[in-house]
Scaffold this motif. Structure first.
Motif, short mmCIF file in Angstrom:
data_model
loop_
_atom_site.label_atom_id
_atom_site.label_comp_id
_atom_site.label_asym_id
_atom_site.label_seq_id
_atom_site.Cartn_x
_atom_site.Cartn_y
_atom_site.Cartn_z
N GLU A 59 -26.73 13.22 -13.00
CA GLU A 59 -25.67 14.22 -12.89
C GLU A 59 -26.15 15.51 -12.23
OE1 GLU A 59 -22.50 13.82 -13.26
OE2 GLU A 59 -22.51 11.86 -14.22
N THR A 60 -27.43 15.86 -12.38
CA THR A 60 -27.87 17.16 -11.86
C THR A 60 -28.68 17.06 -10.56
OG1 THR A 60 -29.88 17.13 -13.19
CG2 THR A 60 -27.94 18.18 -14.15
N GLN A 61 -29.48 16.00 -10.44
CA GLN A 61 -30.23 15.77 -9.19
C GLN A 61 -31.15 16.93 -8.84
OE1 GLN A 61 -27.16 14.62 -6.39
NE2 GLN A 61 -26.37 13.09 -7.79
N ASP A 62 -31.73 17.56 -9.83
CA ASP A 62 -32.66 18.67 -9.59
C ASP A 62 -33.79 18.54 -10.61
OD1 ASP A 62 -34.09 21.06 -9.63
OD2 ASP A 62 -32.31 22.28 -9.27
N ARG A 63 -34.93 17.98 -10.16
CA ARG A 63 -35.96 17.61 -11.11
C ARG A 63 -36.61 18.80 -11.81
NH1 ARG A 63 -41.07 16.03 -12.38
NH2 ARG A 63 -41.02 14.13 -13.63
N ALA A 64 -36.91 19.85 -11.09
CA ALA A 64 -37.60 21.00 -11.69
C ALA A 64 -36.74 21.60 -12.82
CB ALA A 64 -37.89 22.05 -10.62
N ARG A 65 -35.46 21.67 -12.58
CA ARG A 65 -34.55 22.19 -13.59
C ARG A 65 -34.49 21.25 -14.80
NH1 ARG A 65 -28.67 24.18 -11.56
NH2 ARG A 65 -28.12 25.51 -13.33
N ASP A 66 -34.47 19.96 -14.54
CA ASP A 66 -34.46 18.98 -15.63
C ASP A 66 -35.69 19.14 -16.53
OD1 ASP A 66 -32.18 17.94 -14.50
OD2 ASP A 66 -33.07 16.02 -13.91
N VAL A 67 -36.85 19.31 -15.90
CA VAL A 67 -38.08 19.46 -16.67
C VAL A 67 -38.00 20.70 -17.55
CG1 VAL A 67 -40.55 19.97 -16.48
CG2 VAL A 67 -39.52 18.18 -15.04
N ALA A 68 -37.53 21.79 -16.98
CA ALA A 68 -37.42 23.04 -17.75
C ALA A 68 -36.48 22.86 -18.95
CB ALA A 68 -36.93 24.17 -16.84
N LYS A 69 -35.36 22.19 -18.73
CA LYS A 69 -34.39 21.97 -19.81
C LYS A 69 -35.00 21.08 -20.91
CE LYS A 69 -31.08 24.36 -18.15
NZ LYS A 69 -30.59 25.55 -18.87
N ALA A 70 -35.71 20.03 -20.48
CA ALA A 70 -36.32 19.12 -21.46
C ALA A 70 -37.38 19.86 -22.27
CB ALA A 70 -36.92 17.91 -20.75
N GLU A 71 -38.15 20.71 -21.60
CA GLU A 71 -39.19 21.47 -22.31
C GLU A 71 -38.58 22.44 -23.32
OE1 GLU A 71 -41.56 23.08 -19.14
OE2 GLU A 71 -42.84 21.27 -19.05
N ALA A 72 -37.48 23.07 -22.93
CA ALA A 72 -36.81 23.99 -23.86
C ALA A 72 -36.28 23.22 -25.08
CB ALA A 72 -35.68 24.72 -23.14
N ALA A 73 -35.74 22.03 -24.82
CA ALA A 73 -35.23 21.21 -25.94
C ALA A 73 -36.38 20.79 -26.84
CB ALA A 73 -34.49 19.99 -25.40
N TRP A 74 -37.52 20.45 -26.25
CA TRP A 74 -38.67 20.06 -27.08
C TRP A 74 -39.17 21.22 -27.93
CZ3 TRP A 74 -39.98 16.02 -29.38
CH2 TRP A 74 -41.20 15.95 -30.07
N GLU A 75 -39.05 22.44 -27.44
CA GLU A 75 -39.44 23.59 -28.26
C GLU A 75 -38.58 23.66 -29.53
OE1 GLU A 75 -41.86 25.93 -28.63
OE2 GLU A 75 -42.76 24.49 -27.25
N LEU A 125 -38.92 9.58 -17.76
CA LEU A 125 -38.82 10.29 -16.47
C LEU A 125 -39.95 11.31 -16.30
CD1 LEU A 125 -34.94 10.83 -16.46
CD2 LEU A 125 -36.22 9.28 -14.97
N HIS A 126 -40.90 11.32 -17.24
CA HIS A 126 -42.04 12.25 -17.21
C HIS A 126 -41.60 13.71 -17.24
CE1 HIS A 126 -44.73 8.90 -16.54
NE2 HIS A 126 -44.02 8.52 -15.50
N TYR A 127 -40.46 13.99 -17.88
CA TYR A 127 -40.05 15.39 -18.04
C TYR A 127 -40.88 16.05 -19.14
CZ TYR A 127 -35.83 14.34 -15.30
OH TYR A 127 -34.95 13.99 -14.32
N LEU A 128 -41.37 15.23 -20.08
CA LEU A 128 -42.23 15.73 -21.16
C LEU A 128 -43.50 14.89 -21.19
CD1 LEU A 128 -39.54 16.05 -24.00
CD2 LEU A 128 -40.58 17.94 -22.72
N ASP A 129 -44.56 15.48 -21.70
CA ASP A 129 -45.85 14.79 -21.79
C ASP A 129 -45.89 14.00 -23.11
OD1 ASP A 129 -48.57 14.06 -21.44
OD2 ASP A 129 -49.16 15.78 -22.68
N VAL A 130 -46.04 12.70 -23.00
CA VAL A 130 -45.97 11.86 -24.20
C VAL A 130 -47.10 12.18 -25.18
CG1 VAL A 130 -47.22 9.87 -23.21
CG2 VAL A 130 -45.55 9.50 -25.04
N GLU A 131 -48.27 12.55 -24.68
CA GLU A 131 -49.39 12.84 -25.59
C GLU A 131 -49.12 14.11 -26.41
OE1 GLU A 131 -51.53 10.70 -26.41
OE2 GLU A 131 -50.96 9.31 -24.81
N GLN A 132 -48.49 15.10 -25.76
CA GLN A 132 -48.13 16.32 -26.48
C GLN A 132 -47.08 16.02 -27.54
OE1 GLN A 132 -49.49 19.53 -26.18
NE2 GLN A 132 -48.36 19.64 -28.12
N VAL A 133 -46.10 15.20 -27.16
CA VAL A 133 -45.03 14.82 -28.11
C VAL A 133 -45.64 14.12 -29.32
CG1 VAL A 133 -43.09 13.21 -28.39
CG2 VAL A 133 -43.13 14.82 -26.46
#
Lengths: 210, 210
Positions: B108-124, B149-157
């Motif tokens: 839906e968004t087609q913008d990877r950098a933004r997706d990563v930032a959103k996923a990281e904020a959700a993980w916080e 999709l490698h938006y988050l690091d599995v080892e950190q999770v």
């Protein structure tokens, strides 16, 4: 659970390729959504030996409640104690009609004639819900077990399901869904166990298993 | 879903054999329950391509609420409209902390950098729940997608999951659970599609699909 289509974490062209792939994916998804036009109640079955059959049914009840639908639940297996979902959903008697079969059966009761009578009484309650167009979604939890043990006649159950209000959804859970019921259903998922905490010496946990 | 162990409907010896079989079954089940002694929070994963992953997670939230636990939900994929489960559970803000990632991603968004930032904020937000021993069960809905999709690091999770309060349960849903996460989990179920209403031209239905 394997997925090898994702680029490695270091790929410099990843963003552009990701965008192109997501655009193609969106086109496909949009076309499939446009093609699916039929709106009516569906029969959903969750079966198999893995965890999550009943809980997915209760998740769908919650979904329906969130959309303002009235719901009904009949549990065809009763444990020694009320489950968490029963305790929670009984807080909303106007939104969710919750019925638990009078007592447990199979390996706990060891009396087949009594089991059959209990299952038949529970199916009468279920049939009442299947005649009520004011109920948007019904969950028949562990009904598959009653069918598998021949406590209920699958052809009668299917006839009653087919006679329900056209917009009503039905969710049926339990191991060993009979083939005729699978044939009748719209959506069927087999919950396949990969691993289970129980095998690792962990007790059944409140909130997860019961 | 096949079961050939049940006697045919006309078998006269059925009641006695049923009783014997159920007695054996009860012995086995009782022995396994006696053997499972460990009491602690578990990590449950529902993955695979079939229906029921998220709804089973929400069913476990309802179970936990029924046992008087506080719960937390983080949804790592946001659709265009709030889901039924979100609308329902937001009625209980003291019992269920419900967080939906700021906006949708992938196709839906087609913008990877933004997706990563959103996923990281959700993980916080998720990490905050993993530090709160007052929360008995957390659901990280569609987290597997963010990992796939490698938006988050599995080892950190995994490190954050391992550092959580010992009695806290975690439910993680979504296709493509990474192998390292499966390895870490206690209970893993693969939801295997048998058939889906969508393939038969039926629209996604309120209360069932969304």
């Amino acid at each position: 659970m394997t997925d090898t289509q994702n680029p490695p974490a270091e790929d410099p062209d990843r963003d552009a390729r990701h965008k192109a792939r997501m655009e193609r994916k969106k086109e496909i998804v949009d076309a499939r959504i446009a093609a699916a036009q039929d709106e009516r109640g569906v029969i959903v079955i969750t079966t198999g030996n893995g965890k999550g059959k009943s809980s997915s049914g209760f998740g769908m009840v919650v979904r329906a409640l969130g959309h303002g639908m009235r719901t009904g639940v009949v549990q065809f297996i009763k444990g020694a104690q009320p489950t968490g979902e029963e305790m929670f959903l009984r807080r909303f008697p106007d939104e969710c009609a919750f019925h638990v079969m009078g007592e447990g059966y199979t390996w706990e009761t060891q009396d087949r004639a009594r089991d059959v009578a209990k299952a038949e009484a529970a199916w009468e309650v279920a049939r009442g819900m299947l005649r009520d167009p004011g109920i948007g979604l019904v969950l028949f939890d562990e009904l598959n077990i009653a069918l598998k043990l021949h406590y209920l006649d699958v052809e009668q159950v299917i006839a009653d399901l087919r006679a329900r209000p056209p917009m009503q959804h039905v969710v049926i859970t339990g191991r060993g869904a009979p083939p005729a019921l699978v044939e009748t259903a719209d959506t069927v998922t087999d919950m396949t166990p990969v691993k289970h905490a129980f095998q690792q010496g962990i007790k059944a946990q409140r909130g997860v298993e019961m």
